[in-house]
Design a protein around this motif. Sequence first.
Motif, PDB file in Angstrom:
ATOM      1  N   SER A 194      36.439 -22.117  29.367  1.00  0.00           N
ATOM      2  CA  SER A 194      36.412 -21.719  30.782  1.00  0.00           C
ATOM      3  C   SER A 194      35.534 -22.564  31.788  1.00  0.00           C
ATOM      4  N   LEU A 195      35.863 -23.185  32.976  1.00  0.00           N
ATOM      5  CA  LEU A 195      35.183 -23.714  33.545  1.00  0.00           C
ATOM      6  C   LEU A 195      34.841 -23.404  34.896  1.00  0.00           C
ATOM      7  N   SER A 196      33.590 -23.174  35.321  1.00  0.00           N
ATOM      8  CA  SER A 196      33.186 -22.796  36.729  1.00  0.00           C
ATOM      9  C   SER A 196      33.228 -24.091  37.525  1.00  0.00           C
ATOM     10  N   VAL A 197      34.193 -23.904  38.616  1.00  0.00           N
ATOM     11  CA  VAL A 197      34.103 -25.201  39.449  1.00  0.00           C
ATOM     12  C   VAL A 197      34.554 -24.387  40.973  1.00  0.00           C
ATOM     13  N   ASP A 198      33.756 -25.113  41.971  1.00  0.00           N
ATOM     14  CA  ASP A 198      33.908 -24.369  43.273  1.00  0.00           C
ATOM     15  C   ASP A 198      34.751 -25.549  43.932  1.00  0.00           C
TER      16      ASP A 198
ATOM     17  N   ALA B  38      46.242 -14.540  32.358  1.00  0.00           N
ATOM     18  CA  ALA B  38      45.426 -15.113  31.096  1.00  0.00           C
ATOM     19  C   ALA B  38      45.476 -14.144  29.893  1.00  0.00           C
ATOM     20  N   GLU B  39      45.552 -12.948  30.187  1.00  0.00           N
ATOM     21  CA  GLU B  39      45.513 -12.010  29.178  1.00  0.00           C
ATOM     22  C   GLU B  39      47.073 -12.094  28.325  1.00  0.00           C
ATOM     23  N   VAL B  40      48.122 -12.308  29.372  1.00  0.00           N
ATOM     24  CA  VAL B  40      49.416 -12.224  28.805  1.00  0.00           C
ATOM     25  C   VAL B  40      49.664 -13.660  27.941  1.00  0.00           C
ATOM     26  N   PHE B  41      49.338 -14.657  28.383  1.00  0.00           N
ATOM     27  CA  PHE B  41      49.516 -15.733  27.610  1.00  0.00           C
ATOM     28  C   PHE B  41      48.358 -15.936  26.451  1.00  0.00           C
ATOM     29  N   LEU B  42      47.312 -15.480  26.511  1.00  0.00           N
ATOM     30  CA  LEU B  42      46.541 -15.318  25.158  1.00  0.00           C
ATOM     31  C   LEU B  42      47.321 -14.275  24.037  1.00  0.00           C
ATOM     32  N   GLU B  43      47.767 -13.415  24.877  1.00  0.00           N
ATOM     33  CA  GLU B  43      48.578 -12.547  23.747  1.00  0.00           C
ATOM     34  C   GLU B  43      49.693 -13.230  23.134  1.00  0.00           C
ATOM     35  N   LEU B  44      50.398 -14.320  23.912  1.00  0.00           N
ATOM     36  CA  LEU B  44      51.489 -15.272  23.565  1.00  0.00           C
ATOM     37  C   LEU B  44      50.966 -16.223  22.606  1.00  0.00           C
ATOM     38  N   GLY B  45      49.863 -16.482  22.419  1.00  0.00           N
ATOM     39  CA  GLY B  45      49.180 -17.608  21.471  1.00  0.00           C
ATOM     40  C   GLY B  45      49.022 -18.816  22.229  1.00  0.00           C
ATOM     41  N   SER B  46      48.930 -18.755  23.465  1.00  0.00           N
ATOM     42  CA  SER B  46      48.720 -19.975  24.278  1.00  0.00           C
ATOM     43  C   SER B  46      47.179 -20.480  24.139  1.00  0.00           C
ATOM     44  N   ASP B  47      46.864 -21.678  24.123  1.00  0.00           N
ATOM     45  CA  ASP B  47      45.518 -22.330  24.476  1.00  0.00           C
ATOM     46  C   ASP B  47      45.375 -22.344  25.894  1.00  0.00           C
ATOM     47  N   LEU B  48      44.113 -21.707  26.482  1.00  0.00           N
ATOM     48  CA  LEU B  48      43.944 -21.702  27.915  1.00  0.00           C
ATOM     49  C   LEU B  48      42.906 -22.345  28.400  1.00  0.00           C
ATOM     50  N   ILE B  49      42.835 -23.105  29.408  1.00  0.00           N
ATOM     51  CA  ILE B  49      41.797 -23.747  30.369  1.00  0.00           C
ATOM     52  C   ILE B  49      41.758 -22.830  31.659  1.00  0.00           C
ATOM     53  N   LEU B  50      40.590 -22.257  31.500  1.00  0.00           N
ATOM     54  CA  LEU B  50      40.630 -21.059  32.717  1.00  0.00           C
ATOM     55  C   LEU B  50      39.583 -21.615  33.757  1.00  0.00           C
ATOM     56  N   ILE B  51      39.943 -21.753  34.959  1.00  0.00           N
ATOM     57  CA  ILE B  51      39.107 -22.179  36.011  1.00  0.00           C
ATOM     58  C   ILE B  51      38.932 -21.264  37.265  1.00  0.00           C
ATOM     59  N   ASP B  52      37.530 -21.151  37.437  1.00  0.00           N
ATOM     60  CA  ASP B  52      37.524 -20.278  38.787  1.00  0.00           C
ATOM     61  C   ASP B  52      36.052 -20.722  39.309  1.00  0.00           C
ATOM     62  N   LYS B  53      35.782 -20.323  40.607  1.00  0.00           N
ATOM     63  CA  LYS B  53      34.502 -20.518  40.869  1.00  0.00           C
ATOM     64  C   LYS B  53      33.403 -20.074  40.125  1.00  0.00           C
ATOM     65  N   LYS B  54      33.529 -18.858  39.722  1.00  0.00           N
ATOM     66  CA  LYS B  54      32.536 -18.444  38.559  1.00  0.00           C
ATOM     67  C   LYS B  54      33.448 -17.863  37.445  1.00  0.00           C
ATOM     68  N   ILE B  55      33.246 -18.218  36.446  1.00  0.00           N
ATOM     69  CA  ILE B  55      33.872 -17.526  35.248  1.00  0.00           C
ATOM     70  C   ILE B  55      33.170 -17.425  33.887  1.00  0.00           C
ATOM     71  N   LYS B  56      33.327 -16.381  33.252  1.00  0.00           N
ATOM     72  CA  LYS B  56      32.357 -16.074  32.109  1.00  0.00           C
ATOM     73  C   LYS B  56      32.784 -16.931  31.072  1.00  0.00           C
ATOM     74  N   LYS B  57      31.959 -17.483  30.121  1.00  0.00           N
ATOM     75  CA  LYS B  57      32.050 -18.216  29.193  1.00  0.00           C
ATOM     76  C   LYS B  57      32.864 -17.259  28.088  1.00  0.00           C
ATOM     77  N   SER B  58      33.826 -17.747  27.424  1.00  0.00           N
ATOM     78  CA  SER B  58      34.658 -16.966  26.373  1.00  0.00           C
ATOM     79  C   SER B  58      34.310 -17.336  24.795  1.00  0.00           C
ATOM     80  N   SER B  59      33.799 -16.499  23.970  1.00  0.00           N
ATOM     81  CA  SER B  59      33.635 -17.008  22.511  1.00  0.00           C
ATOM     82  C   SER B  59      35.087 -17.071  21.884  1.00  0.00           C
TER      83      SER B  59
END
Length: 260
Positions: free
Chosen positions: A62-66, A35-56
Amino acid sequence: MKTNQIIQNYFDKNYFKKKKILITGASGVLGSKLAEVFLELGSDLILIDKKIKKSSNKNIRSLSVDFTKTEKLERILIKEKKIFKKIDFIINNAAYTGTNLNWIKPLNFQTYKDWRFAHKVNLDSIFIISKVLSKEIIKSRGKILNIGSIFSDLVPNFFNYKGTKMNSPAAYSISKNLLLQLTKWQASYFSPYVNVNMISPGGISRNQNKKFQKKYINSTPLQRMCKEEDIIFVVLFLLSNLSNYITGQNIIIDGGYSIL
Ligand SMILES: NC(=O)c1ccc[n+]([C@@H]2O[C@H](COP(=O)([O-])OP(=O)(O)OC[C@H]3O[C@@H](n4cnc5c(N)ncnc54)[C@H](O)[C@@H]3O)[C@@H](O)[C@H]2O)c1
């Protein structure tokens, strides 16, 4: 293609800019680095995990999904895709791994519940995500990358775990092996519009038991464990134009462990 175009493509820093990339397991060690690398490269990210912090950051959703709740995952994606509309790349990185799970045990203590959960996270979620987002990824002529493990193809050498608390549950290897077959199926199904590949890293160096590390490294021709950057370079290659003629393949990143 002319030589200067080949070189230009190779060095195209803007290639990932504004690309919409879905990364699962994004709170994990490898997922968060990706995520860090692609953010640096200017991508738009949809980040999913069981628990993930919302980002400003407005470039991150960010989506928390089990993923063990398969129907819920499908419902959320159907709803969400109306919001994110397009999708360029999917990196299926989430896995039912050792961290925080009490399932790394000898066979007689491995539970059917963990067996099912591992399959739901390591395999079923990837079927569901590609199914729900199939039209969108075809429309963008995107790429899908599934993250396996050397156990996608090999089975664990239990000698490496002797004298340690480490182990390798059956469900991990088997679900990753089935993922290899799903990768090939997806590659065939989505052709010629979407490239689908898999990478299979060897053991990543993470403060494992010293005895294990020593034995593992001794069985590895390049004499070290895998690092996150070894994987990230291959991810960048497989999502870039440089790999446009590669599909349905499993690239093993293991320092040669599997050749011995
Ligand atoms: N660590 C290694 O040595 C190694 C070796 C080969 C392959 N891999 C693979 O690399 C990938 C990343 O591994 P990592 O070491 O960063 O692992 P990690 O445990 O740090 O990350 C995995 C992520 O998957 C998420 N996840 C687990 N269960 C979930 C669920 N029910 N719903 C949603 N998300 C869930 C976790 O929360 C975690 O953030 C995995 O696919 C793993 O199998 C790792």
